[in-house]
Structure formats: C-alpha cells, structure tokens
Write a protein that holds these residues in place. Sequence first.
Motif, PDB file in Angstrom:
ATOM      1  N   PRO A 186       0.792  -1.232   0.000  1.00 28.82           N
ATOM      2  CA  PRO A 186       0.000   0.000   0.000  1.00 28.82           C
ATOM      3  C   PRO A 186       0.825   1.283   0.000  1.00 28.82           C
ATOM      4  CG  PRO A 186      -0.796  -1.552   1.637  1.00 28.82           C
ATOM      5  CD  PRO A 186       0.504  -2.083   1.159  1.00 28.82           C
ATOM      6  N   TYR A 187       0.359   2.231  -0.768  1.00 30.27           N
ATOM      7  CA  TYR A 187       0.957   3.567  -0.747  1.00 30.27           C
ATOM      8  C   TYR A 187      -0.105   4.599  -1.093  1.00 30.27           C
ATOM      9  CZ  TYR A 187       1.116   3.362  -5.892  1.00 30.27           C
ATOM     10  OH  TYR A 187       0.782   3.261  -7.221  1.00 30.27           O
ATOM     11  N   VAL A 188       0.152   5.842  -0.724  1.00 32.90           N
ATOM     12  CA  VAL A 188      -0.678   6.983  -1.094  1.00 32.90           C
ATOM     13  C   VAL A 188       0.222   7.962  -1.824  1.00 32.90           C
ATOM     14  CG1 VAL A 188      -2.106   8.892  -0.255  1.00 32.90           C
ATOM     15  CG2 VAL A 188      -2.196   6.680   0.906  1.00 32.90           C
ATOM     16  N   ALA A 189      -0.184   8.405  -3.002  1.00 31.03           N
ATOM     17  CA  ALA A 189       0.651   9.305  -3.788  1.00 31.03           C
ATOM     18  C   ALA A 189      -0.210  10.331  -4.504  1.00 31.03           C
ATOM     19  CB  ALA A 189       1.475   8.514  -4.800  1.00 31.03           C
ATOM     20  N   TYR A 190      -0.282  11.520  -3.923  1.00 33.09           N
ATOM     21  CA  TYR A 190      -0.990  12.634  -4.550  1.00 33.09           C
ATOM     22  C   TYR A 190       0.037  13.752  -4.751  1.00 33.09           C
ATOM     23  CZ  TYR A 190      -5.134  10.356  -2.517  1.00 33.09           C
ATOM     24  OH  TYR A 190      -6.107   9.471  -2.142  1.00 33.09           O
ATOM     25  N   THR A 191       0.781  13.697  -5.821  1.00 33.10           N
ATOM     26  CA  THR A 191       1.837  14.680  -5.987  1.00 33.10           C
ATOM     27  C   THR A 191       1.299  16.071  -6.267  1.00 33.10           C
ATOM     28  OG1 THR A 191       2.035  14.175  -8.355  1.00 33.10           O
ATOM     29  CG2 THR A 191       3.396  12.903  -6.834  1.00 33.10           C
ATOM     30  N   ASP A 192       0.024  16.159  -6.680  1.00 33.79           N
ATOM     31  CA  ASP A 192      -0.577  17.476  -6.891  1.00 33.79           C
ATOM     32  C   ASP A 192      -1.120  18.066  -5.596  1.00 33.79           C
ATOM     33  OD1 ASP A 192      -2.491  15.471  -6.803  1.00 33.79           O
ATOM     34  OD2 ASP A 192      -3.880  16.509  -8.150  1.00 33.79           O
ATOM     35  N   GLN A 193      -1.246  17.231  -4.553  1.00 40.07           N
ATOM     36  CA  GLN A 193      -1.753  17.694  -3.254  1.00 40.07           C
ATOM     37  C   GLN A 193      -0.914  17.048  -2.143  1.00 40.07           C
ATOM     38  OE1 GLN A 193      -4.229  19.915  -3.249  1.00 40.07           O
ATOM     39  NE2 GLN A 193      -4.869  19.723  -5.395  1.00 40.07           N
ATOM     40  N   PRO A 194       0.358  17.419  -2.018  1.00 39.05           N
ATOM     41  CA  PRO A 194       1.234  16.741  -1.054  1.00 39.05           C
ATOM     42  C   PRO A 194       0.773  16.868   0.394  1.00 39.05           C
ATOM     43  CG  PRO A 194       2.289  18.713  -1.950  1.00 39.05           C
ATOM     44  CD  PRO A 194       1.072  18.469  -2.775  1.00 39.05           C
ATOM     45  N   ASP A 195       0.077  17.951   0.730  1.00 41.11           N
ATOM     46  CA  ASP A 195      -0.389  18.106   2.111  1.00 41.11           C
ATOM     47  C   ASP A 195      -1.419  17.039   2.467  1.00 41.11           C
ATOM     48  OD1 ASP A 195      -2.137  19.568   0.245  1.00 41.11           O
ATOM     49  OD2 ASP A 195      -3.260  20.162   2.030  1.00 41.11           O
ATOM     50  N   ILE A 196      -2.167  16.575   1.460  1.00 40.93           N
ATOM     51  CA  ILE A 196      -3.166  15.543   1.719  1.00 40.93           C
ATOM     52  C   ILE A 196      -2.491  14.196   1.920  1.00 40.93           C
ATOM     53  CG2 ILE A 196      -5.181  14.348   0.775  1.00 40.93           C
ATOM     54  CD1 ILE A 196      -5.949  16.933  -0.615  1.00 40.93           C
ATOM     55  N   VAL A 197      -1.408  13.936   1.197  1.00 39.68           N
ATOM     56  CA  VAL A 197      -0.628  12.715   1.434  1.00 39.68           C
ATOM     57  C   VAL A 197      -0.165  12.688   2.886  1.00 39.68           C
ATOM     58  CG1 VAL A 197       1.452  11.422   0.828  1.00 39.68           C
ATOM     59  CG2 VAL A 197       0.151  12.594  -0.960  1.00 39.68           C
ATOM     60  N   GLU A 198       0.399  13.770   3.338  1.00 37.95           N
ATOM     61  CA  GLU A 198       0.873  13.852   4.724  1.00 37.95           C
ATOM     62  C   GLU A 198      -0.287  13.671   5.698  1.00 37.95           C
ATOM     63  OE1 GLU A 198       2.797  17.619   4.916  1.00 37.95           O
ATOM     64  OE2 GLU A 198       4.499  17.010   3.666  1.00 37.95           O
ATOM     65  N   GLY A 199      -1.410  14.315   5.407  1.00 37.11           N
ATOM     66  CA  GLY A 199      -2.563  14.226   6.301  1.00 37.11           C
ATOM     67  C   GLY A 199      -3.084  12.802   6.416  1.00 37.11           C
ATOM     68  N   ILE A 200      -3.249  12.126   5.285  1.00 38.13           N
ATOM     69  CA  ILE A 200      -3.798  10.771   5.294  1.00 38.13           C
ATOM     70  C   ILE A 200      -2.850   9.790   5.968  1.00 38.13           C
ATOM     71  CG2 ILE A 200      -4.372   8.805   3.818  1.00 38.13           C
ATOM     72  CD1 ILE A 200      -5.627  10.755   1.851  1.00 38.13           C
ATOM     73  N   VAL A 201      -1.579   9.800   5.560  1.00 34.30           N
ATOM     74  CA  VAL A 201      -0.630   8.826   6.104  1.00 34.30           C
ATOM     75  C   VAL A 201      -0.416   9.059   7.596  1.00 34.30           C
ATOM     76  CG1 VAL A 201       1.739   7.980   6.006  1.00 34.30           C
ATOM     77  CG2 VAL A 201       0.488   8.439   3.887  1.00 34.30           C
ATOM     78  N   GLU A 202      -0.293  10.301   8.010  1.00 32.44           N
ATOM     79  CA  GLU A 202      -0.094  10.569   9.432  1.00 32.44           C
ATOM     80  C   GLU A 202      -1.334  10.201  10.244  1.00 32.44           C
ATOM     81  OE1 GLU A 202       1.128  14.632   9.479  1.00 32.44           O
ATOM     82  OE2 GLU A 202       3.161  14.189   8.735  1.00 32.44           O
ATOM     83  N   TRP A 203      -2.531  10.396   9.666  1.00 32.69           N
ATOM     84  CA  TRP A 203      -3.752   9.957  10.337  1.00 32.69           C
ATOM     85  C   TRP A 203      -3.746   8.438  10.488  1.00 32.69           C
ATOM     86  CZ3 TRP A 203      -7.882   6.778   8.924  1.00 32.69           C
ATOM     87  CH2 TRP A 203      -8.996   6.821   9.774  1.00 32.69           C
ATOM     88  N   GLN A 204      -3.379   7.725   9.422  1.00 34.08           N
ATOM     89  CA  GLN A 204      -3.297   6.273   9.503  1.00 34.08           C
ATOM     90  C   GLN A 204      -2.305   5.838  10.579  1.00 34.08           C
ATOM     91  OE1 GLN A 204      -2.220   5.118   5.504  1.00 34.08           O
ATOM     92  NE2 GLN A 204      -4.352   4.853   4.878  1.00 34.08           N
ATOM     93  N   GLN A 205      -1.173   6.498  10.637  1.00 33.39           N
ATOM     94  CA  GLN A 205      -0.157   6.123  11.612  1.00 33.39           C
ATOM     95  C   GLN A 205      -0.647   6.320  13.042  1.00 33.39           C
ATOM     96  OE1 GLN A 205       3.153   8.520  10.352  1.00 33.39           O
ATOM     97  NE2 GLN A 205       3.796   7.075   8.756  1.00 33.39           N
ATOM     98  N   ARG A 206      -1.367   7.422  13.273  1.00 31.62           N
ATOM     99  CA  ARG A 206      -1.902   7.666  14.621  1.00 31.62           C
ATOM    100  C   ARG A 206      -2.957   6.621  14.990  1.00 31.62           C
ATOM    101  NH1 ARG A 206      -1.940  12.915  12.615  1.00 31.62           N
ATOM    102  NH2 ARG A 206      -4.223  12.955  12.529  1.00 31.62           N
ATOM    103  N   GLN A 207      -3.826   6.286  14.055  1.00 33.04           N
ATOM    104  CA  GLN A 207      -4.851   5.280  14.354  1.00 33.04           C
ATOM    105  C   GLN A 207      -4.196   3.904  14.506  1.00 33.04           C
ATOM    106  OE1 GLN A 207      -7.463   7.329  14.872  1.00 33.04           O
ATOM    107  NE2 GLN A 207      -6.038   8.706  13.801  1.00 33.04           N
ATOM    108  N   GLY A 208      -3.165   3.646  13.717  1.00 32.83           N
ATOM    109  CA  GLY A 208      -2.488   2.360  13.781  1.00 32.83           C
ATOM    110  C   GLY A 208      -1.865   2.079  15.130  1.00 32.83           C
ATOM    111  N   ALA A 209      -1.510   3.140  15.858  1.00 33.37           N
ATOM    112  CA  ALA A 209      -0.927   2.956  17.192  1.00 33.37           C
ATOM    113  C   ALA A 209      -1.931   2.338  18.164  1.00 33.37           C
ATOM    114  CB  ALA A 209      -0.429   4.302  17.729  1.00 33.37           C
ATOM    115  N   HIS A 210      -3.229   2.402  17.826  1.00 28.44           N
ATOM    116  CA  HIS A 210      -4.262   1.860  18.707  1.00 28.44           C
ATOM    117  C   HIS A 210      -4.986   0.664  18.086  1.00 28.44           C
ATOM    118  CE1 HIS A 210      -3.550   5.465  21.023  1.00 28.44           C
ATOM    119  NE2 HIS A 210      -3.894   6.227  20.008  1.00 28.44           N
ATOM    120  N   THR A 211      -4.378   0.081  17.077  1.00 31.79           N
ATOM    121  CA  THR A 211      -5.018  -1.006  16.338  1.00 31.79           C
ATOM    122  C   THR A 211      -4.518  -2.358  16.834  1.00 31.79           C
ATOM    123  OG1 THR A 211      -5.303   0.364  14.368  1.00 31.79           O
ATOM    124  CG2 THR A 211      -5.347  -2.010  14.047  1.00 31.79           C
TER     125      THR A 211
END
Length: 570
Positions: free
Chosen positions: A474-499
Amino acid sequence: MTPNSPSPRTSSGAARGSASPAAPSRRSVLSASALAALAVTGGVPLLSACGGSGSKNEGTTTGKKLKDLLPAYAATQPLTPDLPSKNGSAAGFTRALPADELKASVPEKLGKGSEFTVMAPIWGNIPKQGNPYWTAMDKAAGVRVKWQNQDGNVYGQKLGAVLASSSVPDAVVVPGWELNGKIPSAIANKFADLGPYLTGDKVKEYPNLAAIPTGAWQRSIFGGKLRGLPFPAPTTPNIAPLYRADLFEKEGIEPPKTIQEFYDLCKQLNAPKSKVWACGDMSWAAYAIFGVLPEKPYYWKLVDGRLVNRYETDEYLEALEWSRKLYSAGFVHPDAKSETGNTGDLCAAGKVWMYCHDVSDWYGKSVVQRVDDKKFRMGAFDYFAPDGGAPTLYARPPADIWTFVSKKADEKTVRDILALANFCAAPYGSTEQRLRAYGVEGVHHTFKDGVLAKNGRGNNEVFSTYEYLASPAPYVAYTDQPDIVEGIVEWQQRQGAHTRKPLFHGMMIIEPTRYTELNAEFEDLEKDIVRGRKKVSDMQQAAADWKSRGGDKLRDWYKKLLDETGDSAS
C-alpha cells in the motif's frame, strides 16, 4: 461513488492502498489489506471436519499446509517514500519523477499476446473500447484485454449470476464484501489453482507479484488452493470521520475528543434553518469509537473461554444508541436518513460539517474544490474512546479484493493474465505504475514542475480497473496535493498505534453454506435503528433469534476452528 471521483488507488494523484470504492452499503467500504506477513500459529490443513457434510471448501488453511502454498517473498527496491509505513499505514509519496527518470520494474515484456476477458466492477462511466489508455496498457504488457466492466453499485448481483452460469470470463474480480451466499463455494469450484505458477520460488518469474506482502497471499487461499491475486492495503482503519478543517479553523473549533464533546459540537454547529447540518450518518465512526468488533469472519472475541459475537456485545448496542441519538437530535442531514444524495458533496459545499467515508474521499473532495478555492481543506479527526483517551480499533485483513482465473483457461492464457497482473503490481516510481495510474503522458496527464495531474480525458478513461488484477504494497501518492498525502498517512499512523488484531486475523475463513444467510438482516436493521424506525431492543431480539437460528452452532464451529488453528491475534 460519483462518476470520475478518485478511487482509493487511481486518481489524479494515484491514491493507493485505502479501500474499495464506495458503494451504498457498509460492506462496500470495508475492503482491506495489510503490509506484512502474518504469523499464524499451529494449525492443520483445510479444516473440512468443521464444515459438516459435503463441504470440502469450508474452514481455513494454516500451518505447514499454508506455508507450502504461499509464494516466496522478494522485496523490490522502489522509490524511497517521503513518509515510510508506520503502525500498519500506507507509505506516502509527495513527489514524482519525470518520465525519462523512471525505470521499468521488469524490463522484459512478459505477455505473449493472448486475448482474454476480465470482469471487474467500475464506479463511473465505462470507457469506450479501443480507448488510448487500454490500448497502451495492452501494448506495454503484451496482452489483449476484453473488459467486461459492471456497475460497482450492483456488482454482486451480476457476479452471482455469472458464477452460477456455465460461461465464466477468463478472469473475474471478486470484492470481499461479495463473499456471501454460494459465491465462496463457486470460487473454489470454478477458478484455477495458481499454485503451479506462483507457489514458492515459482513466483520469481513475476517479480512484482513476488513483492506483494505475504499476508495478502495468505488471504488468497480458497478451498485449500492459492486461487486469488490480491489487492493489498493498510491494516489501519479505512473509514475516517472527515470534516471541513478550513471552516473549523475559521470558527476556532477543535475536533472532538469524547462522545459528549461530539454531541455538544453538533449542537453548536447545527443550523437546519440555514440548510446546514452538523453531520452525516456517523454509524461507521461509532463502531470504531465504541470498539465494536469487525464483520465476519473476524466478529468474535474470547471471553472466559467462550466466543462472543459482535451482535452480542454491549459495545455494538452502545454504538447504535449513540448514532440514533444524533439522528433524534436532528443533527444528521436529511439525505442521510433517506439514504439519498452524497454527504461528501454536501460537506464540500458547506452544508454538512462532518461525515464518515473512506479516507480517500479526503483527496477526492479536496482536488475538486481547490480548483476554485485554494484555501479549501478537509481533515479527519482521530478516533477516541467514548469518554476520551485511546480507542480500541481492529486491524483490517491483509487483502479483501481478488482476481481469479477461470479453470477453463489454458496455460498460455493463465500466464498472460499473470503477466498483466505483474505489470499492474509494479511499485510506485516505475514506468509500469505511471502508465497504469495516469495513462499516457500528453493524452491523459501532464507533468510540470514535479507535479503529475490528470486532464479531463484522463479522468474519463483512466479508471480503477487494472489495479484489481494485483497491486503492490500500500501507498498513497498525490503529488498534486502533497499536504493531503501527509494528512492521510499521518492519520493512519496515529490510528495504527491503537489497532489490534481480532481473532483469526489474516485467515481466509469460509463459513459453512448453511450459515451464509444467518447475518443477512443485521445491516438493514442497523440502519432502521439509528434512523429511529426500530428500537435498540429490536437488535437485542434479533441477536437472540440469531442464536437460536444457528448462531450458537456457528459459535461451536468457530470454537473448534480456534482450537485447531490457534489465535493469530495472540
């Protein structure tokens, strides 16, 4: 899903690894995947003993039998991600290379020119045959595909009819949420064993398939054979509580951290007279907030040596009651109650402040709105326990969409389907991935100042179809909206800490056919309860009826399975 809206894996930013495209039921957004192999302790071969009479395809495959079926894992060396995977998240890429710096993941064209049919769901308008995207993909992979695309919103109906017939396409995509009724048995009876082509070191003939995480292959064992080509995705939640981050910031509002804060915030934001509502249906978020068990086959927990089902838990009833409370207070947009319209579009238009959807909608709504409003920002708030603090979240399975090959396909056809799957599973940053995700440069997309973007034709032709044949980690790649890549992946990482892993995590379990309709009523009943048409007590009665109609016997079946296989969640 609205026409041309981005899917989790193919968009104008090549979203990747979130979930299946949206359809009008919860099952449609609970597709899933994982990033690494899952160790399953103990076990026996296919457990036909658990299935009762005439059920060779029931149960699961574990232990040495499973190990002997799996492809050998051999990682590739793709472009280094800007945000590496963490806590089961996808990896994130915020940049793209120009075409002349891309390298082929497999320089030799593996396809030998076979023509074959592929049946797959599509959300949006079906491209015309002979369009330049399909033509370019055929040429690059060395095959000729005759697509039989079906409306994703009603795909299950078509799938059931096709599998019940004597005429099955050469390759068929089956989403996990369609594994109901007789479909699981049909998979084992009508689709080929791919083990002779992929088991062990044989997979190295297809290097990109060899780089698919082992856990995804583990979920691809049906009827004791390796039959599925998997679509891997993160273990982290795919359903996100999305909100208008720009409007929250403008009003000085912080995302809620308890259910009471959420209710109070809804009360503050709700303004029906101004045609603005606090939220859409929040049931999916409620299941995460209250720590509700996943759907089958992972809907069990062990309490004092006894298996307890999702439908029997207090958390399940509490989540329904809380969701119902939001409706009864008038906080939920009327379209959600009538199950019409698109709540995400209402949120983008400022008519709804918060809603639940696949996390890929974060990009989907943003990329459209930012054409005219550069300050538009979506966000997703973190899940919390009802009274605050860390939530109890459950990991999703390692794969939940597969492509299967007909038993009637000859060896040349099978190998060419695998050649195309290998092409589609190429990693981010390869020439194959660029073509699959973006189409032909100058025809479907542009590359300028390091940013990839589809044009109108790209949005109309480069749909999510090929990646269902097989996909990389799995990967997320929105090179036209890099802030959204950061937002999604970092959100996943935070939720993953409680999974945490549920019981049987990562196992492909086929329940006995006599129980396939046992859970059929629950989804509609859930909707009726939260919308006020039925009472929570009706769910308690349904759970009691479930037990007497076969739930207790199904519990015994799973307990025997657990005793023989061990708990992958331990």
